[in-house]
Design a protein around this motif. Structure first.
Motif, PDB file in Angstrom:
ATOM      1  N   LEU A  95       0.832  -1.205   0.000  1.00 18.42           N
ATOM      2  CA  LEU A  95       0.000   0.000   0.000  1.00 18.42           C
ATOM      3  C   LEU A  95       0.866   1.253   0.000  1.00 18.42           C
ATOM      4  CD1 LEU A  95      -2.727  -1.031   2.626  1.00 18.42           C
ATOM      5  CD2 LEU A  95      -2.801  -1.266   0.130  1.00 18.42           C
ATOM      6  N   MET A  96       1.916   1.250   0.812  1.00 21.27           N
ATOM      7  CA  MET A  96       2.790   2.409   0.880  1.00 21.27           C
ATOM      8  C   MET A  96       3.526   2.641  -0.437  1.00 21.27           C
ATOM      9  SD  MET A  96       2.390   3.909   3.717  1.00 21.27           S
ATOM     10  CE  MET A  96       1.545   3.591   5.252  1.00 21.27           C
ATOM     11  N   GLU A  97       3.868   1.574  -1.121  1.00 25.91           N
ATOM     12  CA  GLU A  97       4.516   1.724  -2.425  1.00 25.91           C
ATOM     13  C   GLU A  97       3.571   2.375  -3.429  1.00 25.91           C
ATOM     14  OE1 GLU A  97       5.716  -2.280  -3.148  1.00 25.91           O
ATOM     15  OE2 GLU A  97       7.620  -2.064  -2.066  1.00 25.91           O
ATOM     16  N   LEU A  98       2.294   2.028  -3.344  1.00 23.74           N
ATOM     17  CA  LEU A  98       1.313   2.664  -4.221  1.00 23.74           C
ATOM     18  C   LEU A  98       1.117   4.132  -3.847  1.00 23.74           C
ATOM     19  CD1 LEU A  98      -1.378  -0.161  -4.480  1.00 23.74           C
ATOM     20  CD2 LEU A  98       0.144   0.633  -6.293  1.00 23.74           C
ATOM     21  N   HIS A  99       1.086   4.423  -2.565  1.00 29.68           N
ATOM     22  CA  HIS A  99       0.980   5.814  -2.129  1.00 29.68           C
ATOM     23  C   HIS A  99       2.174   6.628  -2.635  1.00 29.68           C
ATOM     24  CE1 HIS A  99      -2.551   6.107   0.434  1.00 29.68           C
ATOM     25  NE2 HIS A  99      -2.240   4.970   1.033  1.00 29.68           N
ATOM     26  N   ALA A 100       3.355   6.052  -2.558  1.00 26.01           N
ATOM     27  CA  ALA A 100       4.557   6.755  -3.015  1.00 26.01           C
ATOM     28  C   ALA A 100       4.455   7.099  -4.494  1.00 26.01           C
ATOM     29  CB  ALA A 100       5.801   5.909  -2.741  1.00 26.01           C
ATOM     30  N   LYS A 101       4.022   6.142  -5.302  1.00 25.85           N
ATOM     31  CA  LYS A 101       3.879   6.386  -6.736  1.00 25.85           C
ATOM     32  C   LYS A 101       2.782   7.409  -7.020  1.00 25.85           C
ATOM     33  CE  LYS A 101       5.528   1.783  -8.032  1.00 25.85           C
ATOM     34  NZ  LYS A 101       5.157   0.455  -8.584  1.00 25.85           N
ATOM     35  N   THR A 102       1.803   7.474  -6.141  1.00 23.24           N
ATOM     36  CA  THR A 102       0.711   8.432  -6.306  1.00 23.24           C
ATOM     37  C   THR A 102       1.195   9.862  -6.114  1.00 23.24           C
ATOM     38  OG1 THR A 102      -0.947   6.819  -5.584  1.00 23.24           O
ATOM     39  CG2 THR A 102      -1.549   9.148  -5.423  1.00 23.24           C
ATOM     40  N   ILE A 103       1.984  10.110  -5.067  1.00 28.76           N
ATOM     41  CA  ILE A 103       2.388  11.491  -4.769  1.00 28.76           C
ATOM     42  C   ILE A 103       3.697  11.883  -5.441  1.00 28.76           C
ATOM     43  CG2 ILE A 103       1.197  11.374  -2.553  1.00 28.76           C
ATOM     44  CD1 ILE A 103       4.043  11.419  -1.246  1.00 28.76           C
ATOM     45  N   CYS A 104       4.413  10.910  -5.999  1.00 28.07           N
ATOM     46  CA  CYS A 104       5.688  11.204  -6.676  1.00 28.07           C
ATOM     47  C   CYS A 104       5.707  10.489  -8.024  1.00 28.07           C
ATOM     48  CB  CYS A 104       6.861  10.762  -5.800  1.00 28.07           C
ATOM     49  SG  CYS A 104       8.501  11.275  -6.412  1.00 28.07           S
ATOM     50  N   PRO A 105       4.894  10.960  -8.984  1.00 29.17           N
ATOM     51  CA  PRO A 105       4.769  10.258 -10.255  1.00 29.17           C
ATOM     52  C   PRO A 105       5.965  10.411 -11.189  1.00 29.17           C
ATOM     53  CG  PRO A 105       3.459  12.257 -10.280  1.00 29.17           C
ATOM     54  CD  PRO A 105       3.979  12.105  -8.881  1.00 29.17           C
ATOM     55  N   SER A 106       6.867  11.357 -10.890  1.00 34.58           N
ATOM     56  CA  SER A 106       8.034  11.552 -11.759  1.00 34.58           C
ATOM     57  C   SER A 106       9.240  11.990 -10.936  1.00 34.58           C
ATOM     58  CB  SER A 106       7.726  12.592 -12.842  1.00 34.58           C
ATOM     59  OG  SER A 106       7.367  13.832 -12.260  1.00 34.58           O
ATOM     60  N   PRO A 107      10.457  11.685 -11.379  1.00 35.42           N
ATOM     61  CA  PRO A 107      11.666  12.080 -10.651  1.00 35.42           C
ATOM     62  C   PRO A 107      11.767  13.597 -10.515  1.00 35.42           C
ATOM     63  CG  PRO A 107      12.175  10.466 -12.356  1.00 35.42           C
ATOM     64  CD  PRO A 107      10.767  10.896 -12.593  1.00 35.42           C
ATOM     65  N   GLY A 108      12.447  14.024  -9.451  1.00 39.95           N
ATOM     66  CA  GLY A 108      12.680  15.443  -9.248  1.00 39.95           C
ATOM     67  C   GLY A 108      11.605  16.166  -8.477  1.00 39.95           C
TER      68      GLY A 108
END
Length: 290
Positions: A95-108
């Motif tokens: 779940l946390m990995e999905l949350h991370a991808k949600t709020i940080c969709p691209s590098p930088g």
């Protein structure tokens, strides 16, 4: 019969001797209309309760004061407090990995996480190469754990030690943010609602800059009412309504879990905090005005 129960004043969230809600019986019996009636009754009750409690007297004590003043322990795949409540557990990792991808969709991206815990989402965020990664953590033992594991030495990480309520000026100085995540322990819905106002309230923007960028994404660990589906559905509706009042749209992505929540999962934990088959992952964005 349902109308009689609700009109008689029986609380919508009453549990029977088997620890079941009326919603459990309605859903398992296929009575969708009855379940929806219970859901709406719960939402109305919680919204009224919130209005009644608004502006109520406070004893000045922080909600998580007891938690922050007592030790926590990292035991393998679990972080527990002094009373053996689960602060965070490794089953949350997908779940946390999905949350991370949600709020940080691209590098930088510039990202903010409030509540380090076991560092699951922060580790996932690091894999996504954010440009700036701000972490707010209030518990002294967790802060020490972070330092022991070198988090303060990561070049793009900024750690703010203290309660988020006391660190808002520093948080603002490091923002605004492309992505924000919230997952504290020992706080209540009011604290979550207060945080939402800190992120999104534009009524005093001249003195307090908004934390979220215009195209920013916000999410939070959605453990609201996580021990019963009816409770969870009610609070999902309540938080959607409250965020909409701040100009924020909320979309829930339903994540099916392969994890079996049984006695083994919660062995050694005082109280299970999640017992639902699927997880509603929130993605919150500014409502675009025409």
């Amino acid at each position: 019969m349902l109308w009689f129960v609700l009109e008689s004043g029986i609380p919508w969230n009453t549990l029977d001797v088997g620890n079941y809600t009326a919603g459990d019986y309605a859903e398992t019996s296929g009575h969708d209309t009855a379940y929806d009636e219970l859901l709406q009754a719960g939402v109305r009750a919680e919204m009224v309760l919130k209005l009644v409690n608004a502006g109520g007297a406070s004893d000045g004590k922080a909600a998580n004061e007891d938690y922050l003043s007592q030790p926590v322990e990292y035991t393998g795949d679990t972080l527990v407090d002094a009373e053996k409540n689960g602060v965070m557990m490794s089953w949350e990792t997908p779940l946390m990995e999905l949350h991370a991808k949600t709020i940080c969709p691209s590098p930088g991206a510039t990202v903010l996480n409030v509540g380090f815990g076991m560092g699951i989402i922060d580790s996932a965020l690091q894999e996504l190469n954010p440009g700036k990664h701000v972490i707010v953590e209030a518990h002294p033992d967790v802060y020490k754990h972070m330092k022991d594991n070198g988090w303060h030495e990561k070049p793009n990480v900024h750690i703010l030690f203290g309660r988020w309520q006391d660190k808002l000026d520093e948080v603002r100085a490091l923002g605004p943010y492309d992505g924000i995540f919230f997952d504290t322990f020992g706080e209540f819905y009011k604290d979550l609602d207060d945080f939402h106002r800190a992120i999104f309230d534009i009524s005093n923007v001249a003195q307090q800059p908004i934390l979220s960028k215009p195209d920013g994404i916000y999410s939070f660990f959605n453990g609201l009412g996580g021990d019963h589906k009816l409770f969870h559905d009610v609070y999902c509706n309540v938080v959607c309504s409250d965020l909409q009042g701040l100009g924020i749209s909320t979309e829930f992505s339903q994540v099916a879990s392969d994890i079996v929540m049984d006695e083994k999962t919660w062995k050694g934990i005082k109280r299970p905090y999640w017992m639902i088959k699927s997880y509603n992952l929130p993605t919150c964005k500014w409502i675009k005005r025409a």
